[in-house]
Structure formats: C-alpha cells, structure tokens
Design an enzyme around this catalytic site. Structure first.
Site, mmCIF file in Angstrom:
data_model
loop_
_atom_site.group_PDB
_atom_site.id
_atom_site.type_symbol
_atom_site.label_atom_id
_atom_site.label_comp_id
_atom_site.label_asym_id
_atom_site.label_seq_id
_atom_site.Cartn_x
_atom_site.Cartn_y
_atom_site.Cartn_z
ATOM 1 N N CYS A 114 -45.490 -7.916 -8.611
ATOM 2 C CA CYS A 114 -44.408 -7.510 -9.376
ATOM 3 C C CYS A 114 -44.478 -8.209 -10.696
ATOM 4 O O CYS A 114 -43.563 -7.988 -11.389
ATOM 5 C CB CYS A 114 -43.272 -8.007 -8.237
ATOM 6 S SG CYS A 114 -43.085 -6.695 -6.828
ATOM 7 N N HIS A 254 -36.901 -8.536 -12.417
ATOM 8 C CA HIS A 254 -37.635 -7.622 -11.526
ATOM 9 C C HIS A 254 -36.723 -7.018 -10.644
ATOM 10 O O HIS A 254 -35.827 -7.759 -10.066
ATOM 11 C CB HIS A 254 -38.864 -8.325 -10.827
ATOM 12 C CG HIS A 254 -39.319 -7.669 -9.718
ATOM 13 N ND1 HIS A 254 -40.053 -6.324 -10.030
ATOM 14 C CD2 HIS A 254 -39.691 -7.998 -8.328
ATOM 15 C CE1 HIS A 254 -40.582 -5.949 -8.824
ATOM 16 N NE2 HIS A 254 -40.304 -6.808 -7.778
ATOM 17 N N ASN A 284 -38.011 -0.715 -5.585
ATOM 18 C CA ASN A 284 -39.003 -1.597 -6.306
ATOM 19 C C ASN A 284 -40.301 -0.983 -6.467
ATOM 20 O O ASN A 284 -40.918 -0.622 -5.783
ATOM 21 C CB ASN A 284 -39.201 -2.746 -5.228
ATOM 22 C CG ASN A 284 -39.951 -3.867 -5.693
ATOM 23 O OD1 ASN A 284 -40.738 -3.979 -6.671
ATOM 24 N ND2 ASN A 284 -40.346 -4.808 -4.635
HETATM 25 O O1 UT7 Z 1 -41.155 -7.677 -5.355
HETATM 26 C C1 UT7 Z 1 -41.881 -8.584 -4.697
HETATM 27 C C2 UT7 Z 1 -41.062 -9.744 -4.103
HETATM 28 N N1 UT7 Z 1 -40.407 -9.299 -2.998
HETATM 29 C C3 UT7 Z 1 -38.945 -9.634 -2.815
HETATM 30 O O2 UT7 Z 1 -38.615 -10.273 -3.642
HETATM 31 C C4 UT7 Z 1 -38.524 -9.176 -1.450
HETATM 32 C C5 UT7 Z 1 -37.763 -10.244 -0.828
HETATM 33 N N2 UT7 Z 1 -37.089 -9.887 0.439
HETATM 34 C C6 UT7 Z 1 -35.978 -9.247 0.568
HETATM 35 O O3 UT7 Z 1 -35.643 -8.464 -0.221
HETATM 36 C C7 UT7 Z 1 -35.430 -9.247 1.669
HETATM 37 O O4 UT7 Z 1 -35.869 -10.178 2.871
HETATM 38 C C8 UT7 Z 1 -35.540 -7.895 2.659
HETATM 39 C C9 UT7 Z 1 -34.907 -6.636 2.234
HETATM 40 C C10 UT7 Z 1 -37.211 -7.727 2.860
HETATM 41 C C11 UT7 Z 1 -35.156 -8.054 4.270
HETATM 42 O O5 UT7 Z 1 -33.693 -8.255 4.202
HETATM 43 P P1 UT7 Z 1 -33.204 -9.639 5.000
HETATM 44 O O6 UT7 Z 1 -31.720 -9.539 4.814
HETATM 45 O O7 UT7 Z 1 -33.978 -10.732 4.691
HETATM 46 O O8 UT7 Z 1 -33.304 -9.106 6.417
HETATM 47 P P2 UT7 Z 1 -34.677 -9.705 7.677
HETATM 48 O O9 UT7 Z 1 -35.616 -9.494 7.152
HETATM 49 O O10 UT7 Z 1 -34.079 -11.169 7.863
HETATM 50 O O11 UT7 Z 1 -33.982 -8.782 8.809
HETATM 51 C C12 UT7 Z 1 -32.559 -8.763 9.235
HETATM 52 C C13 UT7 Z 1 -32.381 -7.900 10.447
HETATM 53 C C14 UT7 Z 1 -33.671 -8.004 11.529
HETATM 54 O O12 UT7 Z 1 -32.941 -7.679 12.804
HETATM 55 P P3 UT7 Z 1 -32.760 -8.799 13.664
HETATM 56 O O13 UT7 Z 1 -34.033 -9.833 14.094
HETATM 57 O O14 UT7 Z 1 -31.662 -9.985 13.121
HETATM 58 O O15 UT7 Z 1 -32.395 -8.158 15.011
HETATM 59 C C15 UT7 Z 1 -34.470 -7.059 11.110
HETATM 60 O O16 UT7 Z 1 -35.390 -6.400 11.923
HETATM 61 O O17 UT7 Z 1 -32.423 -6.705 9.880
HETATM 62 C C16 UT7 Z 1 -33.460 -5.754 10.624
HETATM 63 N N3 UT7 Z 1 -34.245 -4.816 9.635
HETATM 64 C C17 UT7 Z 1 -33.491 -3.565 9.400
HETATM 65 N N4 UT7 Z 1 -32.699 -2.980 10.264
HETATM 66 C C18 UT7 Z 1 -32.371 -1.813 9.611
HETATM 67 C C19 UT7 Z 1 -35.302 -4.996 9.014
HETATM 68 N N5 UT7 Z 1 -35.289 -4.049 8.275
HETATM 69 C C20 UT7 Z 1 -34.423 -3.000 8.449
HETATM 70 C C21 UT7 Z 1 -34.153 -1.835 8.017
HETATM 71 N N6 UT7 Z 1 -33.170 -0.944 8.844
HETATM 72 N N7 UT7 Z 1 -34.764 -1.165 7.182
#
Ligand code: UT7
Length: 327
Positions: A114, A254, A284
């Site tokens: 990225c 980004h 993204n």
């Molecule tokens: O561009 C390159 C660099 N990349 C980035 O900068 C991305 C950085 N990370 C992020 O943007 C975020 O971490 C994500 C968008 C990828 C994820 O968001 P988050 O708020 O960190 O969610 P999480 O991974 O902590 O997941 C929270 C909950 C989980 O459920 P439990 O364990 O709390 O029951 C996940 O399983 O949300 C669940 N979850 C979803 N639920 C519905 C994860 N993906 C989804 C989804 N739909 N698509």
C-alpha cells in the site's frame, strides 16, 4: 531549485462493481458492519479474465496522456507500484511503455504494497531532482481481486481493483516534492502477507487449494501500526518544514479504513474538510488509493497548496511526502 512536480493525473476503474449488498450474499457480513468498521460501500472489480494490472495501468496512463496532452515518446521513465503484477516478470511498467508508445522510456515496478505509489513517487522525484530525467509517469495499479479469497469475510470486504497515474516533471518555481519520510520494518510480514506463489513457496499440486494463495491480514495490529506510522511520519515532516496544521491545505491518506483516516486526522488536528476520502466508492485499492484521490479532488486543488501524502502497507512499509501543488 529544481524539484519534481505533479503536472497531471489520470485513472482507470474497471466497470464492474461489488457492493456491500453483494457481499452480504457471499459471506456472513452486513452492510452495517462494513460501513461502520471500514467506511466502504462498494469496490470496482476487474472481471475480464484477459485483463489485469498492466491493462489497468495502461488505461490510467492513456487517461493521463489525454488529460495532459503529453507526447508519449517524450516520457523518460515509467514506475509502477504494484503487488499484483500480471506476471512475476516481465514487469508492468515495460508493458505500459509498449502499450502507450513510450518508445524512449525504460521502466520498472516497485513492490511496497500500500506504500507502492509513495515509494515510486519518491524514486521518480529523485531522478528528476538530480537532473537525470525530465518526465516520469508514476502509476499505482493493483488487481486485488486476483489474490482475495471471496469466502474470507475478514479480507474480501476490504479491497478493490483500480489504477491511477501522475505525470512528474521538473519545476523550478518552488512547486513539487519538498520532503519525504519513508520507512520499513520487515518484522511486519507475519501480520500481512501472501504466502504462496513466490520462490519460497511456489504453487504446487499439493498446496493449490491452501488459504496461503490469498492475502492474509491480522487486522488489529496492522490498524494500530498504520495509525502510528502515518501520524508519526506526518509529524516529522511538519516539524522539520515548520508546518502548522493550518498551513496544510490537503492530507491524502492511503484509503484502508475510514477509522484509520479519522484517527490520523484527529491526532494531527486536521479538520475532515482537508482530508481526501474516496474509500466509500473504491475500498482499498492498495497502490492506487493516493493517485485516485488526487484524480477525484483535482478540481479542488490550487497552485501552491501544501499537500501531505501518507501511506502504510504490507512489509511493513510506510511514510509521508510533503509537496506543493504545481497547477
Ligand atoms: O492497506 C494495508 C494496511 N491495512 C490496513 O490498514 C487495515 C487495518 N485493519 C483494519 O482496517 C481492521 O482491523 C479491519 C477492518 C480489517 C477489521 O476491523 P476490526 O474492527 O479490527 O475488527 P476485528 O478484526 O477485531 O473483528 C471484530 C469482530 C470479530 O468477531 P468477534 O471475534 O468479536 O466475535 C470478527 O470475526 O468482527 C468480526 N468480523 C466481521 N463481522 C462481520 C470480521 N470481519 C467481519 C465482517 N463482517 N466482514
């Protein structure tokens, strides 16, 4: 002083669109979750099996040529940031040079995920500042759909396909790229990677169906490092160039997650109206996000505007560039 200035922009978005409603039918997710956690509503997808990153980069370069009227044979160099080249080799930039008739140019690709556009722009600027070359096309192009597992809800909602390009030329009037802070940390590879398909783990009959064929991301640590990496490099740039928040006209972050963009803006006291955001429409697009923003906001930019570009990506790679808009 001779600097490298952006003198035009171009872009390409493949026509097919994947909405949050479409994703609701494919994986266990919801428009509400995707919108509140990421800010994304839709992303473009390259569905034509005969077209991918080189095609999109070529279309963006053609759009740039149309917009600027530049003669392709006068281009000295083409640099493309990408992690999804059509092939391991030959590279994207040579394919673009051939396709647009840039018969006097050489080219190469930059693999910085990225941060690919940022690192490509910094490299191109050095060639111009040194006096070695006068006219460079810098492209970000990624076909993320080629490395996404559309059964993995943690990644498939995030990424889209696109390409965008800028024309970089010498400027002696105080415009152009003024300063940069670029960083890397190879320990980041455990959090964001594509395991299979390179020389260490080539695709074989045995691993053909492994999840390692697709992008892996441990989102939370990447989120934290992204906020820290972008805000700390912007701070460094602002301090050493005596810029206060009110002196900065635009921040071009980004586009990985709306919450990351908001955290960085809040930490640095940038009001939302100064921060470019296109994530809602494109998701993204990896190396394409920053030049896509410059395309979409071009009509709002004024000559002399102080602009900070900032990115964070796989590697880890990150950094910020400070420039003065030239037109
Ligand atoms: O561009 C390159 C660099 N990349 C980035 O900068 C991305 C950085 N990370 C992020 O943007 C975020 O971490 C994500 C968008 C990828 C994820 O968001 P988050 O708020 O960190 O969610 P999480 O991974 O902590 O997941 C929270 C909950 C989980 O459920 P439990 O364990 O709390 O029951 C996940 O399983 O949300 C669940 N979850 C979803 N639920 C519905 C994860 N993906 C989804 C989804 N739909 N698509």
């Amino acid at each position: 002083m001779r600097r490298a200035a952006i003198k035009g922009v171009g872009k390409f978005l493949p026509p097919d669109v994947l909405t949050n409603a479409d994703l609701e039918k494919m994986v266990d997710t919801s428009d509400e979750w995707i919108t509140t956690r990421t800010g994304i509503k839709q992303r473009h997808m390259m569905k034509d099996p005969d077209k991918a990153t080189t095609y999109m980069a070529t279309q963006a370069a053609k759009n740039l040529i149309e917009n600027t009227g530049v003669d392709p044979s006068s281009i000295d160099l083409i640099i493309t940031g990408t992690v999804t080249p059509d092939h391991n080799f030959p590279d994207t930039s040579n394919g673009v040079a051939h396709a647009i008739g840039a018969t006097n140019a050489f080219g190469f690709d930059v693999n910085a995920a990225c941060s690919g556009f940022l690192f490509s722009l910094a490299t191109a600027a050095s060639y111009i500042q040194s006096g070695m070359y006068n006219r460079v096309v810098v492209i970000g192009s990624d076909t993320m759909s080629s490395i996404i597992d559309y059964t993995d809800r943690t990644t498939c909602i995030l990424f889209g396909d696109a390409a965008a390009a800028v024309l970089l030329e010498a400027d002696e009037d105080g415009h152009g790229i003024i300063d940069q802070v670029l960083k890397g940390d190879g320990s980041g590879k455990e959090y964001l990677n594509l395991k299979l398909g390179g020389s260490l783990h080539p695709i074989t009959a045995e691993n053909l169906n492994d999840s390692g064929r697709y992008i892996f991301q441990d989102g939370r640590p990447v989120f934290k490092r992204a906020v820290l990496g972008m805000s700390s490099t912007i701070k460094q740039l602002m301090e050493r160039n005596n810029l206060r928040p009110e002196d900065v006209n635009w921040v071009v972050p980004h586009q990985a997650n709306m919450r990351i963009i908001q955290s960085v803006s809040d930490q640095l006291d940038f009001p939302p109206e100064k921060v470019m955001v296109t994530i809602e429409n494109y998701g993204n697009t990896t190396a394409a996000t920053i030049p896509l923003c410059l395309n979409d906001y071009e009509s709002k930019l004024n000559k002399g505007d102080n602009i900070i570009l900032t990115a964070f990506g796989g590697g880890f790679t990150w950094g910020s560039i400070y420039l003065k808009w030239a037109y």
